[in-house]
Scaffold this active site. Structure first.
Site, PDB file in Angstrom:
ATOM      1  N   GLU A   1       0.864  -1.176   0.000  1.00 26.93           N
ATOM      2  CA  GLU A   1       0.000   0.000   0.000  1.00 26.93           C
ATOM      3  C   GLU A   1       0.900   1.224   0.000  1.00 26.93           C
ATOM      4  OE1 GLU A   1      -3.279   0.184  -0.182  1.00 26.93           O
ATOM      5  OE2 GLU A   1      -3.728  -1.944  -0.070  1.00 26.93           O
TER       6      GLU A   1
ATOM      7  N   CYS B   1      -1.861   9.057   2.563  1.00 22.49           N
ATOM      8  CA  CYS B   1      -1.487   8.561   1.232  1.00 22.49           C
ATOM      9  C   CYS B   1      -2.493   8.935   0.172  1.00 22.49           C
ATOM     10  CB  CYS B   1      -1.273   7.052   1.272  1.00 22.49           C
ATOM     11  SG  CYS B   1      -2.623   6.182   2.051  1.00 22.49           S
TER      12      CYS B   1
END
Lengths: 531, 485
Positions: free
Chosen positions: A265, A300
């Protein structure tokens, strides 16, 4: 002497985990009985133990122990999984203030934000699993074809084994526990390595996990590079990593040695395209929310930069300014509703981005910084050069460059010239533009007319593509990420087609052709010898 | 080994350009290419049979069953389902997010690399290609140099039938493979050994390229003490078909060894012996009902597996070898030592060790003490044993009372776990292997939930507390001011 030693043992015992305690106790006893070891040498031994780092050997022991637990079949049972998930919910409920305190220490994260984005989301996630797990664990029946008639088949979800979760510092609780929830729900034993960059959260997790969860199958190892390297040397059945692309490559290379599948991720520069035909006030609120109210840009999926038309840029900047003041007041340093920069390194990295030539003079709002408190004000920059660092690297902080184009469709080329982002956002009421955006821009996830909310929808997979990562999770996708989908097919001994076996005759070939085509009539004709 | 340094840069640029043009995304293009594969296979059936005979001595019926026929079936399946697969999937969202719509859009990954293997040199090239094309990618196919006739056949045919700007074949050996691996791909699909699989993944890590590794492993067949003669007969036919009748044991899902109860072993061996003769003839080398060993190196590898003294002593059937013709007779071994190479390496050839256990239930333990295989086969009518096999062992797939046929079924995923690889394909799973499923959320500008935004207060907190745990009643209470914060 014996009692003295036992007393001494109890004094130092807090250094060791239960497992080590047992080992140490045995050692002590055996040494006592075999040779007479002086008291001093025991002290020395204890000193050595205390200094002992978590190294490759301890990592290997840890994995071995967890493999033992997994092999016992304990983690596979529905009851075990449910009891652990329930404990996570309880852990979140009992320790709300401890968690918000830790997050406040690590990131000055506002209590409210901690509650929404970490505690509550972790709880929601566990509760979803508690509700759906039974259903998800059921084998999925699938149809088989005429070719293999008669047969039945199902896809069985089975745990992978012992998995490693390496998490990040920006949402140190959520990004640690959310994957762990998936790993537990799928029936794996799991080791969690929280980020050392958020030390208070890391220590809290280590403490709480030991207290609330089954430590024969779920462990937390704290540490930085040496500990992580020791862990990565081991053979895992899956590695789940949240972080950056550089470390992502290291993780995947280490995984290759053991053929371990990975979920990565990562992040990337998530763009926001702003058209001019929108409800500006609402759009800007949503942008500001996604950028600064989510850990001050240190997320993110936070918007990394905006692309808008030259003509619309002044209005947009003006609106951003208004909303920022509405949210954080005239002096954002006084607001306690915005996180700070995580540490000196990141503070230096961000100021370097700001101080570059041809960038520092592009600031149209904000720009203030305070090194002592690690604060950087929400900052907007207009038309920074394409080749500047701030447009090359993922910003991961409170800086928001706005790029302008003559025609909004030009933004697509600009986005495509960069690597694929984790998220892409578009604000427009133009259906045609929206359609083109969806079909031409590749990104992990995509939201039209909002930011970051796709993270909260558990019915959607969360994960990147290209540079923004491999694999996805959340909800059922978490369960799948930590499961192996085993194909199971049942056949009886009847219905044997001799055509499959040698010696091969022309008749058999005809039957084979018909069977593989799924042509029932052809097969029957071939069988009774008509073709 | 070829040492040439080839510049793929131009080819890759071509592929990237084609992909960026968006041409490969259209359903029309995908359909045309899939039909191209159908035509390629149909019109060149004879050439394919010849190439497979040249490379591996495969009988054409076997070639049809395992390669040509399967390809036709898979391509037709993809053509029939393409529209459905490509349609975005609507997704339910929680009411808190109302009014919002969400869907998952399948988009191609970009330029992908397919590394194929020599044992099914046509099938294992085109099968993954079906998936890559169906999901709209451009691709490079690297055929295996160990099956030169098939490799050059594909290199000639593919440009004639498929879009040259989007699909390229690159032939070559290790050096070419290494050079290809230096490039950045959007996915790498590899079929082969775990050793090379590790290298592929390590190379892919440099560019964060996702990989699918289709490897092998020692696939066991557990044979329960079957009671009726009919069951025994069928089981034995299926075992022999799955071992020797499938590229002479050179198949990743071929049976590697058999587990059986000690008291049933002699019966099984007798049945196998009798049936081998019927199936492959007295002299299988002449009847051509069994394929050859691919090359000298593999031949010698197999020969050395047999050469250990204790292993040699355990041969109960066959064992003769013909080095000139790279032919090894179907060979059965009874209880070779467990520490011998033959019980520790993947055999990948016509040697079939039978390991006896006191009790058939011990088989799960035996299997679990070894790396996870690509397939487990179990011949039994005992439901408890079946249940045990499903829940206590782990493998890519598990098939009861038959062998190999899982490969033919489009509705179940094909792929390994642990040492036998990861990622899966076949049918819809092939399409999924080469696409990115992008969630797309669409919102309007109204209503805008005010309590999402700072500055924050306890009332907003209360809203979120109910909203995020989907406590709608609590939510309404807070809204009406009935609940204290």
């Amino acid at each position: 002497m014996q009692t003295l030693r036992l007393e001494f043992y109890s004094n130092i015992s807090y250094f060791f985990s239960n497992k080590n305690k047992q080992k140490y106790k045995k050692q002590l006893i055996s040494r006592n009985s075999v040779t007479s070891v002086s008291f001093e040498s025991v002290v020395l031994m204890a000193e050595e133990k205390k200094k002992e780092k978590f190294d490759v050997e301890s990592a290997s022991l840890l994995v071995k122990e967890l493999r033992g637990t997994f092999a016992s079949g304990k983690t596979k049972s529905y009851e075990w999984r449910v009891s652990q998930l329930k404990s996570i919910v309880k852990m979140m409920e009992d320790n709300e203030s401890q968690i918000t305190d830790a997050l406040s220490k690590d990131l000055s994260k506002p209590r409210f934000e901690s509650f929404v984005a970490e505690i509550s989301m972790t709880k929601t996630s566990s509760k979803l699993f508690l509700k759906e797990l039974k259903h998800w664990m059921k084998p999925e029946k699938v149809k088989t074809q005429i070719t293999t008639f008669p047969s039945s088949a199902e896809i069985v979800s089975e745990p992978l084994g012992v998995v490693l979760v390496i998490s990040a510092w920006n949402y140190p609780i959520l990004l640690s526990l959310d994957p762990v929830i998936g790993a537990i729900a799928a029936g794996n034993a799991v080791v969690l390595k929280p980020s050392e960059i958020a030390p208070a959260s890391s220590a809290l997790l280590a403490k709480l996990v030991e207290e609330y969860l089954d430590s024969s199958a779920i462990r937390v190892i704290e540490g930085s590079i040496p500990e992580t390297s020791a862990l990565l040397e081991q053979k895992w059945d899956k590695i789940f990593y949240t972080g950056n692309g550089r470390v992502g490559r290291v993780v995947m290379t280490a995984a290759a040695k053991h053929l371990t599948p990975v979920v990565l991720e990562l992040g990337g520069k998530s763009p926001v395209v702003v058209d001019s035909n929108i409800n500006l006030k609402v759009a800007v609120r949503r942008i500001v929310y996604g950028k600064w109210a989510c850990n001050n840009g240190q997320a993110c999926i936070a918007p990394d930069y905006i692309i808008t038309t030259k003509a619309f840029a002044p209005a947009l900047i003006n609106a951003l300014r208004c909303v920022l003041e509405e949210f954080y007041g005239k002096d954002p340093f006084k607001s306690d509703e915005i996180s700070r920069i995580v540490n000196d390194n990141h503070f230096a990295r961000l100021t370097k981005l700001l101080d570059e030539d041809y960038v520092s003079d592009k600031i149209v709002y904000g720009g203030q910084r305070d090194e002592a408190s690690l604060k950087i004000a929400p900052t907007i920059l207009l038309d920074v050069p394409e080749n500047s660092l701030i447009m090359q690297e993922e910003i991961f902080g409170p800086l928001l460059p706005i790029l302008t184009v003559d025609n909004i469709e030009e933004s697509f080329d600009l986005i495509q010239s960069k690597s694929k982002p984790l998220a892409a956002y578009l604000f427009t009421t133009d259906k045609k533009l929206e359609k083109k955006f969806v079909s031409t821009i590749s990104s992990g996830g995509m939201v039209v007319n909002d930011t970051v909310i796709h993270l909260t929808a558990h019915t959607l997979p969360f994960g990147g593509v290209g540079e923004s990562g491999i694999g996805s999770y959340h909800g059922k996708f978490s369960f799948d990420a930590f499961s192996h989908k085993k194909a199971v097919m049942y056949r009886g001994f009847g219905g044997d087609a001799s055509a499959r076996y040698p010696p091969f005759t022309p008749k058999k070939q005809k039957l084979l052709i018909a069977l593989l085509k799924g042509d029932i009539i052809g097969a029957i004709l071939a069988l009774i010898g008509w073709v | 080994m070829d040492e040439r340094r080839v510049d793929f840069e131009r080819e890759l640029e071509d592929l990237r350009e084609t992909f960026n043009s968006g041409e490969t995304r259209s359903r029309k293009w995908r359909k045309t290419q899939l039909k191209g594969i159908l035509m390629l296979v149909k019109e060149n059936e004879k050439e394919i049979f010849d190439a497979l005979y040249q490379d591996l001595g495969k009988h054409q019926a076997e070639a049809f069953r395992d390669e040509v026929g399967i390809l036709l079936k898979s391509t037709n399946y993809a053509l029939a389902h393409l529209k459905k697969w490509m349609t975005p999937k609507k997704i339910q969202l929680p009411y808190v997010a109302f009014p919002t719509t969400a869907e998952m859009v399948s988009e191609p990954l970009g330029v992908v690399l397919i590394f194929s293997s020599w044992n099914f040199p046509i099938g294992l090239c085109l099968e993954p290609m079906i998936g890559a094309i169906a999901s709209g990618n451009t691709l490079v196919l690297k055929t295996s140099e160990l099956a030169p006739a098939s490799s050059s056949l594909l290199a000639n045919l593919i440009p004639m039938y498929l879009d040259n700007k989007a699909i390229k074949v690159i032939e070559g050996g290790v050096s070419i493979a290494e050079q290809l691996l230096e490039k950045k791909w959007d996915k790498i699909f590899f079929t082969g050994s775990p050793r090379v699989g590790r290298l592929v993944m390590a190379a892919a890590a440099k560019h964060l390229t996702p990989v699918i590794l289709e490897l092998g492993g020692k696939c066991p067949a557990v044979v329960d003490s079957l009671e009726t003669a009919m069951d025994r007969k069928i089981a034995v036919k299926r075992i022999l078909g799955g071992k020797f009748g499938c590229c002479c044991g050179q198949a990743c899902i071929g049976i590697d060894y058999i587990l059986v109860e000690k008291k049933f072993a002699p019966i099984l061996v007798d049945c196998l012996k009798a049936r081998i003769k019927k199936m492959f003839g007295e002299n299988p080398r002449e009847t051509n009902s069994i394929a050859r060993i691919i090359n000298k190196q593999h031949f010698l590898r197999l020969k050395s597996l047999l050469n250990e003294d204790e292993v040699k002593a355990s041969i109960v059937y066959g064992g003769s070898i013909d080095e000139d013709n790279r032919f090894i007779e179907p060979t059965i071994l009874l209880d070779p030592p467990l520490n011998a190479d033959i019980m520790n390496e993947e055999i990948f050839g016509p040697l079939l060790p039978i390991i006896t256990l006191k009790n058939i239930e011990e088989s799960t333990q035996f299997i679990n003490s070894r790396p996870k295989p690509l397939a487990i086969y179990a011949f039994t009518n005992n439901e408890a044993l079946k249940e045990n096999m499903v829940s206590k062992t782990s493998s890519g797939c598990l098939l009861f009372n038959d062998t190999i046929v899982q490969y033919f079924v489009d509705t179940i995923p094909f792929g390994g776990v642990g040492e036998s690889g990861f990622g899966r394909y076949h049918g819809k799973f092939s399409f999924e292997a080469f696409r990115h499923e992008k969630p797309v959320i669409r919102r309007g500008f109204m209503p805008d939930i005010w309590f999402r935004y700072p500055p924050w207060n306890s009332k907003k907190m209360q809203f979120l507390r109910s909203g995020l745990v989907y406590n709608y009643f609590g939510f309404v209470c807070v809204m009406l001011g009935l609940k204290k914060s």
